[in-house]
Design an enzyme around this catalytic site. Structure first.
Site, mmCIF file in Angstrom:
data_model
loop_
_atom_site.group_PDB
_atom_site.id
_atom_site.type_symbol
_atom_site.label_atom_id
_atom_site.label_comp_id
_atom_site.label_asym_id
_atom_site.label_seq_id
_atom_site.Cartn_x
_atom_site.Cartn_y
_atom_site.Cartn_z
ATOM 1 C CG HIS A 1 -1.983 0.965 1.114
ATOM 2 N ND1 HIS A 1 -2.173 2.176 1.979
ATOM 3 C CD2 HIS A 1 -2.915 0.941 0.220
ATOM 4 C CE1 HIS A 1 -3.149 2.742 1.630
ATOM 5 N NE2 HIS A 1 -3.957 2.142 0.570
ATOM 6 C CB CYS A 2 3.934 2.228 1.789
ATOM 7 S SG CYS A 2 3.629 1.750 3.465
#
Length: 358
Positions: free
Chosen positions: A343-344
């Site tokens: 997600h980062c």
């Protein structure tokens, strides 16, 4: 010609814009190719192998706009990925790979039955309170706006995309340990943030948890611990060993979430998601592996795995929460050495026609 808007202009909320939920349809995913072996403590080749598999997976479902910082990065990416039909390369100066945090946050002016015009917000990025270099990364939203010809708001406030989780119906989740740290915006209170997230991301209700995982250099981003899987369902990380430093703060988060209500005063459905069972150590101490750092796209959810006994358990928890989407586990054991995961490393561009500005 895309127009720059400032806090003196009408806010996105005043014009009917809000940040869509991640499960809303995507036009593309923006990503940045990993390039600096020092930032990966000597693990860059293994990181790039895992990252390439992530790109190959996402591009099966939607276009990927891939930023590469120099000749070596582009050549390495092309060698590993080739010229895939839905993959486009961009040469952009970069410091690091975490485009969720340094990239744009998109907002959309939705219609009752269709996606509306799309714009973006450009917040300041200072590498989680000045922990690493950031000056090139802070320019990425401006580059994206220029490439898309998109109107955007430029804000003199530090905010990372991984610090805010929205349900698409006016609710945002954040953590005090991140937003209230003095190295970001020491002048801002909880009430100030609530106003800003309302004005610029359309958050009508901001819900606060206290903190995140041990030794997380983001100071406890929400996307490492607690995520919406639909407008009424929250999945939240839990540690199972009472002796683990993560046990008490995750239990406190769980209890708080069970008390929270949405904008219509309804309780959320709260689902427990185990953290990895095995403690991982990196070059700077304990690593913060988590299954909550999944990425939701068009027809898929990609979940980081670590070769841990809880990998399959986590997938079993998540699969029923995403009906109609393929839940895919990919290895992130090398990637987590840098402190984050899938997600980062991704930033969704929602569907919608480009809004050039008023």
């Amino acid at each position: 010609m895309n127009r720059h808007l400032t806090p003196q202009d009408p806010t996105p909320s005043a014009l009917g814009f809000a940040m869509p939920a991640e499960w809303a349809g995507h036009a593309a995913t923006w990503m940045s190719w990993p390039a600096d072996d020092e930032l990966w403590f000597g693990h860059l080749p293994a990181v790039r192998a895992e990252y390439a598999e992530l790109v190959r997976t996402i591009v099966r479902f939607e276009p990927v706009e891939l930023l590469v910082r120099d000749d070596e990065s582009e050549q390495d990416a092309r060698r590993r990925l080739g010229d895939l039909a839905q993959l486009r390369y961009h040469r952009v100066a970069l410091d690091d790979v975490w485009i969720r945090d340094n990239g744009p946050i998109f907002v959309r002016q939705d219609q009752p039955d269709a996606p509306g015009p799309l714009a973006l917000t450009n917040w300041k990025f200072n590498s989680w309170g000045g922990k690493f270099e950031w000056r090139h990364d802070d320019l990425v939203p401006e580059y994206v706006a220029g490439q898309l010809g998109m109107g955007h708001w430029d804000l003199p406030v530090v905010l990372e995309g991984g610090a805010v989780e929205v349900n698409g119906e006016g609710v945002a989740l954040v953590t005090r340990s991140c937003l209230l740290t003095p190295t970001r915006n020491p002048q801002l209170s909880e009430a100030d943030y609530a106003r800003l997230l309302g004005d610029y991301l359309g958050a009508e209700r901001v819900l606060w948890l206290d903190g995140g995982l041990e030794n997380d250099h983001t100071d406890g981003h929400i996307d490492t611990i607690t995520r919406f899987t639909d407008a009424q369902t929250i999945v939240t990380s839990v540690a199972e060993d009472p002796a683990d430093a993560n046990f008490a703060p995750m239990q406190a988060n769980l209890a708080r979430l069970r008390e929270m209500r949405d904008g219509q005063d309804r309780p959320f459905r709260v689902v427990e998601l185990p953290l990895p069972a095995v403690r991982l150590e990196g070059a700077e101490g304990r690593l913060p592996p988590t299954y909550a750092n999944f990425y939701i796209g068009n027809g898929f959810v990609v979940v980081p795995l670590y070769g841990d006994p809880n990998d399959e358990r986590a997938l079993e928890v998540l699969r029923p929460l995403f009906p109609g989407r393929e839940v895919i586990g990919l290895m992130s054991r090398a990637i987590i050495e840098g402190g984050g995961s899938f997600h980062c490393m991704t930033q969704q561009q929602p569907e919608g026609d480009v809004w050039p500005g008023p």
